[in-house]
Design a protein around this motif. Sequence first.
Motif, PDB file in Angstrom:
ATOM      1  N   ALA A 295       0.848  -1.186   0.000  1.00 49.15           N
ATOM      2  CA  ALA A 295       0.000   0.000   0.000  1.00 49.15           C
ATOM      3  C   ALA A 295       0.891   1.246   0.000  1.00 49.15           C
ATOM      4  N   GLY A 296       0.474   2.247  -0.775  1.00 49.12           N
ATOM      5  CA  GLY A 296       1.254   3.472  -0.875  1.00 49.12           C
ATOM      6  C   GLY A 296       2.172   3.538  -2.070  1.00 49.12           C
ATOM      7  N   THR A 297       2.288   2.443  -2.845  1.00 51.07           N
ATOM      8  CA  THR A 297       3.134   2.394  -4.035  1.00 51.07           C
ATOM      9  C   THR A 297       2.350   2.868  -5.251  1.00 51.07           C
ATOM     10  N   VAL A 298       2.812   3.906  -5.928  1.00 48.43           N
ATOM     11  CA  VAL A 298       2.206   4.323  -7.187  1.00 48.43           C
ATOM     12  C   VAL A 298       2.563   3.282  -8.248  1.00 48.43           C
ATOM     13  N   HIS A 299       1.573   2.857  -9.049  1.00 48.37           N
ATOM     14  CA  HIS A 299       1.837   1.778  -9.996  1.00 48.37           C
ATOM     15  C   HIS A 299       0.799   1.767 -11.107  1.00 48.37           C
ATOM     16  N   ALA A 300       1.124   1.066 -12.181  1.00 49.69           N
ATOM     17  CA  ALA A 300       0.177   0.846 -13.274  1.00 49.69           C
ATOM     18  C   ALA A 300       0.709  -0.251 -14.169  1.00 49.69           C
ATOM     19  N   LEU A 301      -0.110  -1.243 -14.435  1.00 49.52           N
ATOM     20  CA  LEU A 301       0.237  -2.245 -15.442  1.00 49.52           C
ATOM     21  C   LEU A 301       0.112  -1.617 -16.828  1.00 49.52           C
ATOM     22  N   GLY A 302       1.011  -2.029 -17.718  1.00 52.03           N
ATOM     23  CA  GLY A 302       0.981  -1.515 -19.075  1.00 52.03           C
ATOM     24  C   GLY A 302       0.353  -2.496 -20.041  1.00 52.03           C
ATOM     25  N   ALA A 303       0.100  -2.026 -21.239  1.00 54.96           N
ATOM     26  CA  ALA A 303      -0.512  -2.857 -22.276  1.00 54.96           C
ATOM     27  C   ALA A 303       0.380  -4.045 -22.612  1.00 54.96           C
ATOM     28  N   GLY A 304      -0.273  -5.196 -22.832  1.00 59.48           N
ATOM     29  CA  GLY A 304       0.453  -6.362 -23.312  1.00 59.48           C
ATOM     30  C   GLY A 304       0.930  -7.315 -22.251  1.00 59.48           C
ATOM     31  N   VAL A 305       0.374  -7.243 -21.050  1.00 59.68           N
ATOM     32  CA  VAL A 305       0.786  -8.178 -20.004  1.00 59.68           C
ATOM     33  C   VAL A 305      -0.411  -8.977 -19.501  1.00 59.68           C
ATOM     34  N   LEU A 306      -0.125 -10.213 -19.115  1.00 61.08           N
ATOM     35  CA  LEU A 306      -1.078 -11.121 -18.488  1.00 61.08           C
ATOM     36  C   LEU A 306      -0.522 -11.434 -17.107  1.00 61.08           C
ATOM     37  N   VAL A 307      -1.319 -11.231 -16.070  1.00 62.90           N
ATOM     38  CA  VAL A 307      -0.794 -11.165 -14.708  1.00 62.90           C
ATOM     39  C   VAL A 307      -1.628 -12.002 -13.749  1.00 62.90           C
ATOM     40  N   ALA A 308      -0.945 -12.705 -12.831  1.00 61.13           N
ATOM     41  CA  ALA A 308      -1.587 -13.272 -11.646  1.00 61.13           C
ATOM     42  C   ALA A 308      -1.360 -12.302 -10.497  1.00 61.13           C
ATOM     43  N   GLU A 309      -2.435 -11.972  -9.807  1.00 62.27           N
ATOM     44  CA  GLU A 309      -2.359 -10.992  -8.723  1.00 62.27           C
ATOM     45  C   GLU A 309      -2.855 -11.624  -7.423  1.00 62.27           C
ATOM     46  N   ILE A 310      -2.043 -11.516  -6.382  1.00 62.35           N
ATOM     47  CA  ILE A 310      -2.429 -11.913  -5.026  1.00 62.35           C
ATOM     48  C   ILE A 310      -2.486 -10.635  -4.217  1.00 62.35           C
ATOM     49  N   GLN A 311      -3.584 -10.410  -3.502  1.00 63.60           N
ATOM     50  CA  GLN A 311      -3.761  -9.143  -2.818  1.00 63.60           C
ATOM     51  C   GLN A 311      -4.602  -9.314  -1.559  1.00 63.60           C
ATOM     52  N   GLN A 312      -4.542  -8.287  -0.701  1.00 63.87           N
ATOM     53  CA  GLN A 312      -5.514  -8.220   0.372  1.00 63.87           C
ATOM     54  C   GLN A 312      -6.916  -8.179  -0.225  1.00 63.87           C
ATOM     55  N   ASN A 313      -7.879  -8.607   0.542  1.00 62.29           N
ATOM     56  CA  ASN A 313      -9.269  -8.667   0.090  1.00 62.29           C
ATOM     57  C   ASN A 313      -9.862  -7.261   0.103  1.00 62.29           C
ATOM     58  N   SER A 314      -9.564  -6.514  -0.957  1.00 59.31           N
ATOM     59  CA  SER A 314      -9.931  -5.105  -1.020  1.00 59.31           C
ATOM     60  C   SER A 314     -10.238  -4.719  -2.455  1.00 59.31           C
ATOM     61  N   ASP A 315     -11.099  -3.715  -2.616  1.00 60.70           N
ATOM     62  CA  ASP A 315     -11.370  -3.168  -3.943  1.00 60.70           C
ATOM     63  C   ASP A 315     -11.196  -1.652  -3.917  1.00 60.70           C
ATOM     64  N   SER A 316     -10.241  -1.193  -3.108  1.00 60.27           N
ATOM     65  CA  SER A 316      -9.991   0.245  -2.943  1.00 60.27           C
ATOM     66  C   SER A 316      -8.838   0.692  -3.825  1.00 60.27           C
ATOM     67  N   THR A 317      -9.154   1.492  -4.829  1.00 59.49           N
ATOM     68  CA  THR A 317      -8.162   2.011  -5.765  1.00 59.49           C
ATOM     69  C   THR A 317      -8.374   3.507  -5.944  1.00 59.49           C
ATOM     70  N   TYR A 318      -7.297   4.264  -5.830  1.00 54.56           N
ATOM     71  CA  TYR A 318      -7.341   5.697  -6.081  1.00 54.56           C
ATOM     72  C   TYR A 318      -6.561   5.992  -7.361  1.00 54.56           C
ATOM     73  N   ARG A 319      -7.240   6.613  -8.330  1.00 54.00           N
ATOM     74  CA  ARG A 319      -6.618   6.909  -9.620  1.00 54.00           C
ATOM     75  C   ARG A 319      -5.997   8.305  -9.610  1.00 54.00           C
ATOM     76  N   LEU A 320      -4.732   8.347 -10.052  1.00 58.35           N
ATOM     77  CA  LEU A 320      -4.022   9.611 -10.216  1.00 58.35           C
ATOM     78  C   LEU A 320      -4.132  10.150 -11.637  1.00 58.35           C
ATOM     79  N   TYR A 321      -4.179   9.241 -12.604  1.00 58.64           N
ATOM     80  CA  TYR A 321      -4.129   9.649 -14.012  1.00 58.64           C
ATOM     81  C   TYR A 321      -4.678   8.512 -14.859  1.00 58.64           C
TER      82      TYR A 321
END
Length: 321
Positions: A173-199
């Motif tokens: 938490a607190g890391t600015v990030h964004a996946l880019g086009a062309g990737v397929l990803v497995a994601e493990i995360q806390q049970n949350s749907d909280s996302t704040y968009r910067l751009y």
Amino acid sequence: MKPYPLKCNPEFKDRVWGGRALEQFGLALPEGPIGEGWMIGDHPNGTTTVANGELAGLGLDRIRELYGKTLFGSKGFSEKNGRFPLLIKLLDCQDDLSVQVHPNDHYERLPQGELGKTEMWYILDAKPGAKIIYGLQEGVTREQLAAAIADNRIMDCLHEISVEAGDSFYIPAGTVHALGAGVLVAEIQQNSDSTYRLYDYDRLGLDGKPRELHIEDSLNVIAYEGSGATYMKTELSGPQQWLTLVQSPFFITEKGRVEGEWSLQTVPDSFVIHIVCEGTGAIRWADGELAVKAGECFLLPANLGDYALAGSMTVLRSYLP
């Protein structure tokens, strides 16, 4: 009821940046650009139901209510809201995702009962030249970032990394990030749907309207002095060995290569989640055997005990610390 590995029916989410790549795993997608498959989840915005065995048809929330710590383990619940503590996703990124950041559990503006979101990505596939945004440029302050956003030059403040299959990223938490086009990803995360968009690249959502940004919340929760984010290449030295990818306060994730049969076991304090990244094989336990293949995710109850992975495949294993 005798414990057995649970496979869930995914909850699919259409996203403006999504596509159809999850079909390669044999998943029956609804129409539209599908960006996310919630493979194992117990959240108000998406609760998966079990597809196999005695518990087939029951949601993970109902199983939690019926069988509690017997199946999920003594640690298998969020202390904040009582729900299953993790959310497992597969992501198909045909376009760039928004530049975003997630809060921690203690942010005062979180919705009631919602968790913060620490997560990790494992890159299943990446097209040549694929990139992600992973953190701020060194030394960027809140004031500098706010000014860059106001001047529409936020990209000058962001750290971009090229990626390939097998890369692993820890995103506290607190890391600015964004996946880019062309990737397929497995994601493990806390049970949350909280996302704040910067751009969000000034694009329109699926409803034809600009997608909402959350500038003030984002600026509030960013870890400007560093969040503890780390990434690594994940080449394995041999089969039947675990390589630790992430060891966080919320989950531990490891990568292993199965060749032949690998004897393992669960322990009473935590469930185990396996994501099959590539290959085929089986999960064997005292009362049965289940065929598995790439793109499938399984929840192994804490009381399963001895089991084995068999075949030729690469897997991720996640459990609670």
